[in-house]
Write an enzyme that holds these catalytic residues in place. Structure first.
Site, PDB file in Angstrom:
ATOM      1  N   ARG A  70       0.777  -1.088   0.124  1.00 22.18           N
ATOM      2  CA  ARG A  70      -0.001   0.154   0.309  1.00 22.18           C
ATOM      3  C   ARG A  70       0.798   1.291  -0.310  1.00 22.18           C
ATOM      4  O   ARG A  70       2.047   1.153   0.457  1.00 22.18           O
ATOM      5  CB  ARG A  70      -0.870   0.030   1.158  1.00 22.18           C
ATOM      6  CG  ARG A  70      -1.945  -1.433   1.367  1.00 22.18           C
ATOM      7  CD  ARG A  70      -2.724  -1.309   2.537  1.00 22.18           C
ATOM      8  NE  ARG A  70      -3.816  -2.193   2.597  1.00 22.18           N
ATOM      9  CZ  ARG A  70      -3.463  -3.328   3.518  1.00 22.18           C
ATOM     10  NH1 ARG A  70      -2.220  -3.407   3.895  1.00 22.18           N
ATOM     11  NH2 ARG A  70      -4.293  -4.092   3.433  1.00 22.18           N
TER      12      ARG A  70
ATOM     13  N   LYS B 216      -2.079  -1.694   7.981  1.00 21.19           N
ATOM     14  CA  LYS B 216      -3.605  -1.531   8.059  1.00 21.19           C
ATOM     15  C   LYS B 216      -4.063  -2.627   8.972  1.00 21.19           C
ATOM     16  O   LYS B 216      -3.978  -3.812   8.973  1.00 21.19           O
ATOM     17  CB  LYS B 216      -4.323  -1.888   6.735  1.00 21.19           C
ATOM     18  CG  LYS B 216      -5.666  -1.342   6.710  1.00 21.19           C
ATOM     19  CD  LYS B 216      -6.359  -1.442   5.401  1.00 21.19           C
ATOM     20  CE  LYS B 216      -7.771  -1.099   5.429  1.00 21.19           C
ATOM     21  NZ  LYS B 216      -8.246  -1.172   4.058  1.00 21.19           N
TER      22      LYS B 216
ATOM     23  N   HIS C  38      -2.474   2.036  -6.283  1.00 20.73           N
ATOM     24  CA  HIS C  38      -3.192   0.633  -5.624  1.00 20.73           C
ATOM     25  C   HIS C  38      -3.412  -0.284  -6.887  1.00 20.73           C
ATOM     26  O   HIS C  38      -3.608  -1.365  -6.551  1.00 20.73           O
ATOM     27  CB  HIS C  38      -4.583   1.089  -5.250  1.00 20.73           C
ATOM     28  CG  HIS C  38      -4.715   0.259  -3.802  1.00 20.73           C
ATOM     29  ND1 HIS C  38      -4.294   0.377  -2.762  1.00 20.73           N
ATOM     30  CD2 HIS C  38      -5.929  -0.665  -3.649  1.00 20.73           C
ATOM     31  CE1 HIS C  38      -4.508  -0.485  -1.782  1.00 20.73           C
ATOM     32  NE2 HIS C  38      -5.484  -1.197  -2.476  1.00 20.73           N
TER      33      HIS C  38
ATOM     34  N   ARG D  10      -0.535  -2.815  -6.784  1.00 18.55           N
ATOM     35  CA  ARG D  10      -0.931  -3.587  -5.766  1.00 18.55           C
ATOM     36  C   ARG D  10      -1.819  -4.812  -6.421  1.00 18.55           C
ATOM     37  O   ARG D  10      -1.746  -6.089  -6.177  1.00 18.55           O
ATOM     38  CB  ARG D  10      -1.438  -2.833  -4.280  1.00 18.55           C
ATOM     39  CG  ARG D  10      -1.803  -4.126  -3.364  1.00 18.55           C
ATOM     40  CD  ARG D  10      -2.288  -3.282  -2.107  1.00 18.55           C
ATOM     41  NE  ARG D  10      -3.002  -4.053  -1.193  1.00 18.55           N
ATOM     42  CZ  ARG D  10      -2.554  -4.745  -0.225  1.00 18.55           C
ATOM     43  NH1 ARG D  10      -1.385  -4.756   0.130  1.00 18.55           N
ATOM     44  NH2 ARG D  10      -3.348  -5.329   0.664  1.00 18.55           N
TER      45      ARG D  10
ATOM     46  N   HIS E 111      -4.314  -9.373   4.223  1.00 17.80           N
ATOM     47  CA  HIS E 111      -5.809  -9.333   4.269  1.00 17.80           C
ATOM     48  C   HIS E 111      -6.315 -10.080   5.533  1.00 17.80           C
ATOM     49  O   HIS E 111      -5.733 -11.269   5.641  1.00 17.80           O
ATOM     50  CB  HIS E 111      -6.516  -9.808   3.207  1.00 17.80           C
ATOM     51  CG  HIS E 111      -6.421  -8.971   1.927  1.00 17.80           C
ATOM     52  ND1 HIS E 111      -6.516  -9.615   0.505  1.00 17.80           N
ATOM     53  CD2 HIS E 111      -6.130  -7.788   2.112  1.00 17.80           C
ATOM     54  CE1 HIS E 111      -6.638  -8.596  -0.387  1.00 17.80           C
ATOM     55  NE2 HIS E 111      -6.289  -7.370   0.505  1.00 17.80           N
TER      56      HIS E 111
ATOM     57  N   TYR F  74      -9.613 -11.277  -6.555  1.00 15.99           N
ATOM     58  CA  TYR F  74      -8.994 -11.434  -7.551  1.00 15.99           C
ATOM     59  C   TYR F  74      -8.954 -12.524  -8.509  1.00 15.99           C
ATOM     60  O   TYR F  74      -8.461 -12.595  -9.654  1.00 15.99           O
ATOM     61  CB  TYR F  74      -7.371 -11.432  -7.034  1.00 15.99           C
ATOM     62  CG  TYR F  74      -6.982 -10.214  -6.449  1.00 15.99           C
ATOM     63  CD1 TYR F  74      -6.667  -8.818  -7.109  1.00 15.99           C
ATOM     64  CD2 TYR F  74      -6.888 -10.142  -5.018  1.00 15.99           C
ATOM     65  CE1 TYR F  74      -6.533  -7.767  -6.408  1.00 15.99           C
ATOM     66  CE2 TYR F  74      -6.505  -8.812  -4.298  1.00 15.99           C
ATOM     67  CZ  TYR F  74      -6.229  -7.744  -4.962  1.00 15.99           C
ATOM     68  OH  TYR F  74      -6.161  -6.534  -4.143  1.00 15.99           O
TER      69      TYR F  74
END
Length: 347
Positions: free
Chosen positions: A204, A229, A294, A297, A320, A329
């Site tokens: 990120r 995050k 992004h 990524r 995640h 994805y």
């Protein structure tokens, strides 16, 4: 001309009510206004609550309003509560701004009188009317739920607050050729290595800028990403090719505190400057798509999936919390799609 206007709630909708003595000119103006209606029960003409109608009748615009004094004090307490819970400053700002927007809308109503119906009214009267996104609406719902958890004297039922249906938006993915064009566009090694790290490690933007030289383990070829995050640490593999240009960069710039610093030694490189680096790379590469950092990524994750990497490993590499987030994805990977033969080819 004798008239006055005020904001009312009528049949679950915010309206601009206009009270006046008999005046044919004003009445004709109101009737010409889109959405104007006469209320038999209230004996008043009322119009949609828009900035245009507010301005026409001397009411303050929504953008000019502030929360009530009670609302302002509660927002400050809300920020302190989030800090005590160790929320990140960016999350605190996002939630406080979203809660403020809601409180401004009801700045004349005591907090302990706000109900679940008011949230529906806000969604319809502000978010939908101003064509704001479902993701913003969801953000406001999250902020309002958390905000009212900190207020004990309330009528609102937090668990009954519904969320908007999620938009099914697929991540934007670049081809490997496009990624290569972007990464090779800059001759400046600092700019080149920043973009290369974002793509090669699936970072990120904030994660890249938080890196310190000590986070790079060149012997084990890994990068340690601290307190990303969700306050989570993780490690990600470091490409030997990227390590080569990273070493050249380090010898040239000799960063002191942060891996990427601005013009002043010891000061972290800014987000705005990093966005500008990408923007110039796109111009040099002749790519006209509205690419963001992004996207790199997203492309990293999709290219890993297409090369056969297990989805569970990709989840770990991206940091995640839920596998469902990573599974998106699978909808943009073209590996399986390319193996499907169109019936057109058999005609």
């Amino acid at each position: 001309m004798e008239w006055r206007a005020k904001i009312i709630t009528h049949r679950g909708e915010r309206r601009v009510a206009v009270f006046f003595k008999k005046d044919d000119i004003l009445l004709a103006q109101i009737k010409r206004t889109t959405g104007a209606r006469w209320s038999q029960s209230l004996t008043v003409w009322h119009l949609p609550d828009t900035d245009e109608n507010r301005k026409s009748f001397g009411l303050p615009l929504l953008s000019e309003l502030r929360p009530s004094e009670e609302g302002f004090k509660s927002l400050e307490k809300f920020k302190l509560w989030m800090r005590s819970k160790r929320y990140s400053e960016s999350t605190i700002t996002t939630y406080a701004d979203a809660a403020k927007s809601f409180l401004v809308f009801f700045n004349e109503k005591p907090l302990n009188e706000i109900t679940n119906e008011d949230i529906v009214l806000y969604n319809n009267g502000y978010i939908l009317r101003n064509h704001l996104s479902a993701s913003y609406q969801n953000q406001v719902v999250s902020a309002v739920k958390l905000f009212f958890k900190t207020i004990h004297d309330r009528k609102i039922e937090i668990e009954s607050i519904h969320r908007p249906r999620r938009e099914k938006v697929l991540p934007n993915v670049l081809s490997k050729e496009e990624v290569k064009q972007i990464l090779e566009a800059h001759s400046n090694i600092k700019h080149k290595v920043m973009l290369s790290l974002i793509y090669s490690c699936g970072l990120r933007r904030a994660e890249l800028l938080q890196l310190k030289p000590s986070n790079i383990d060149s012997k084990r070829n890994i990068i340690t990403i601290l307190q990303a995050k969700g306050k989570k640490d993780r490690i990600t593999p470091l490409s030997p090719k990227v390590l080569e240009i990273l070493r050249d960069y380090y010898k040239t710039y000799k960063p002191t505190v942060w891996l990427f610093e601005g013009h002043v030694k010891g000061e972290r490189y800014s987000e705005q400057s990093l966005q500008s680096v990408l923007k110039h790379a796109l111009v040099k590469a002749g790519i006209t798509k509205p690419v963001t950092l992004h996207w790199l990524r997203h492309s990293y994750a999709t290219h890993l999936l297409e090369s056969g990497t297990d989805l569970r490993y990709i989840q770990e590499l991206l940091g995640h919390s839920r596998s469902r987030t990573t599974e998106i994805y699978t909808h943009v990977s073209t590996k399986s799609l390319q193996q499907i033969k169109s019936p057109y080819d058999d005609l």
